[in-house]
Scaffold this active site. Structure first.
Site, PDB file in Angstrom:
ATOM      1  N   PHE A  29      39.524  42.829  44.835  1.00 30.94           N
ATOM      2  CA  PHE A  29      40.883  43.358  44.803  1.00 30.94           C
ATOM      3  C   PHE A  29      41.681  42.729  45.931  1.00 30.94           C
ATOM      4  O   PHE A  29      41.131  42.148  46.861  1.00 30.94           O
ATOM      5  CB  PHE A  29      40.889  44.885  44.891  1.00 30.94           C
ATOM      6  CG  PHE A  29      40.100  45.447  46.037  1.00 30.94           C
ATOM      7  CD1 PHE A  29      40.700  45.665  47.268  1.00 30.94           C
ATOM      8  CD2 PHE A  29      38.755  45.742  45.888  1.00 30.94           C
ATOM      9  CE1 PHE A  29      39.974  46.169  48.329  1.00 30.94           C
ATOM     10  CE2 PHE A  29      38.016  46.256  46.941  1.00 30.94           C
ATOM     11  CZ  PHE A  29      38.627  46.469  48.168  1.00 30.94           C
ATOM     12  N   TYR A  30      42.982  42.847  45.792  1.00 26.48           N
ATOM     13  CA  TYR A  30      43.894  42.227  46.747  1.00 26.48           C
ATOM     14  C   TYR A  30      44.583  43.299  47.572  1.00 26.48           C
ATOM     15  O   TYR A  30      45.003  44.328  47.050  1.00 26.48           O
ATOM     16  CB  TYR A  30      44.911  41.351  46.000  1.00 26.48           C
ATOM     17  CG  TYR A  30      44.214  40.139  45.449  1.00 26.48           C
ATOM     18  CD1 TYR A  30      44.161  38.966  46.181  1.00 26.48           C
ATOM     19  CD2 TYR A  30      43.524  40.200  44.244  1.00 26.48           C
ATOM     20  CE1 TYR A  30      43.457  37.871  45.708  1.00 26.48           C
ATOM     21  CE2 TYR A  30      42.818  39.109  43.769  1.00 26.48           C
ATOM     22  CZ  TYR A  30      42.785  37.947  44.517  1.00 26.48           C
ATOM     23  OH  TYR A  30      42.076  36.873  44.068  1.00 26.48           O
ATOM     24  N   LEU A  31      44.677  43.023  48.873  1.00 31.69           N
ATOM     25  CA  LEU A  31      45.385  43.911  49.790  1.00 31.69           C
ATOM     26  C   LEU A  31      46.801  43.403  50.025  1.00 31.69           C
ATOM     27  O   LEU A  31      47.684  44.176  50.382  1.00 31.69           O
ATOM     28  CB  LEU A  31      44.633  44.017  51.115  1.00 31.69           C
ATOM     29  CG  LEU A  31      43.207  44.558  51.006  1.00 31.69           C
ATOM     30  CD1 LEU A  31      42.504  44.480  52.354  1.00 31.69           C
ATOM     31  CD2 LEU A  31      43.226  45.990  50.479  1.00 31.69           C
ATOM     32  N   ILE A  82      46.352  46.391  45.661  1.00 36.34           N
ATOM     33  CA  ILE A  82      47.580  46.220  44.879  1.00 36.34           C
ATOM     34  C   ILE A  82      47.166  45.672  43.516  1.00 36.34           C
ATOM     35  O   ILE A  82      46.214  44.911  43.402  1.00 36.34           O
ATOM     36  CB  ILE A  82      48.603  45.296  45.580  1.00 36.34           C
ATOM     37  CG1 ILE A  82      48.000  43.918  45.865  1.00 36.34           C
ATOM     38  CG2 ILE A  82      49.092  45.935  46.871  1.00 36.34           C
ATOM     39  CD1 ILE A  82      48.989  42.903  46.419  1.00 36.34           C
ATOM     40  N   ASN A 144      43.139  34.448  40.339  1.00 38.95           N
ATOM     41  CA  ASN A 144      42.714  35.841  40.384  1.00 38.95           C
ATOM     42  C   ASN A 144      43.798  36.789  40.887  1.00 38.95           C
ATOM     43  O   ASN A 144      43.937  37.891  40.379  1.00 38.95           O
ATOM     44  CB  ASN A 144      41.439  35.984  41.209  1.00 38.95           C
ATOM     45  CG  ASN A 144      40.230  35.495  40.449  1.00 38.95           C
ATOM     46  OD1 ASN A 144      39.865  36.059  39.432  1.00 38.95           O
ATOM     47  ND2 ASN A 144      39.601  34.448  40.935  1.00 38.95           N
TER      48      ASN A 144
END
Length: 157
Positions: A29-31, A82, A144
Site C-alpha cells: 500500500f501507499y502512504l 491511500i 502499482n
C-alpha cells in the site's frame, strides 16, 4: 540508494507457470504518491516488511531507497493507506538468464498479470519470452501506485 531500471509487460500466455522458481505473497500500500515520487509499504508472505521510497519520472529508471521495518508497524501503517491495498503473488521466472517477476494480482485487480524485467541491459525483442504480451513500460496506469489509486486501466480490463 539504487537505480531501479525495469521494463514492464502484460503477460499473454501461461507457459511461464511451468518455469516458476519461487513465489511470494505480497500485500502493499501507499502512504504518499505524487508525480515523480511514492512512499510504499510492502509486506511479503506476512513475515517481513519494507518501506520503499521511489523518486523520478523516467519510464525505465528511478531512484529507490528501501528499508526493512518491523512487521507489526507495517501492519499498523496500513490504516494510513491511500487508495486500495494491492494484493498479488509474485512469481520468479528465469528465461535466457534473465529474472522476470510475474505479478498475478488479486482482489479488485484480478485478471491483471504483469511481468517486470529489472536489468540495465537492452534485451532485444527476440530474446524476450513468447509469453510476454504488449510492453507497458512508461504507461503510468500500469504502475502499482496508479493501480492502487485508480484501479485497472481500461485497455487491460
Amino acid at each position: 540508494m539504487v537505480k531501479e531500471i525495469e521494463r514492464k509487460f502484460l503477460v499473454s500466455g501461461s507457459e511461464w507457470r511451468d518455469l516458476v522458481e519461487a513465489d511470494i505473497r505480497i500485500r502493499q500500500f501507499y502512504l504518499a504518491a505524487s508525480p515523480g515520487r511514492t512512499v510504499r509499504v510492502r509486506i511479503s508472505d506476512n513475515a517481513s516488511a519494507k518501506l520503499t521510497l521511489k523518486f523520478g519520472s523516467k519510464a525505465r529508471e528511478r531512484d529507490e531507497f528501501e528499508y526493512p521495518i518491523p512487521l507489526a508497524e507495517a501492519q499498523e501503517m496500513q490504516a494510513f493507506a491511500i487508495g486500495r491495498v494491492i494484493e498479488k503473488t509474485r512469481h520468479h521466472v528465469r528465461h535466457r538468464g534473465y529474472l522476470y517477476e510475474v505479478d498475478v494480482f488479486g482482489g479488485m485487480l484480478s485478471g491483471l498479470v504483469v511481468a517486470e524485467l529489472e536489468t540495465p541491459e537492452d534485451v532485444p525483442d527476440e530474446m524476450l519470452p513468447d509469453w510476454l504480451g504488449r510492453e507497458v513500460t512508461g504507461e503510468q496506469g500500469f504502475y502499482n501506485a496508479s493501480l492502487a489509486l485508480g484501479g485497472l486501466p481500461e485497455i487491460a480490463a
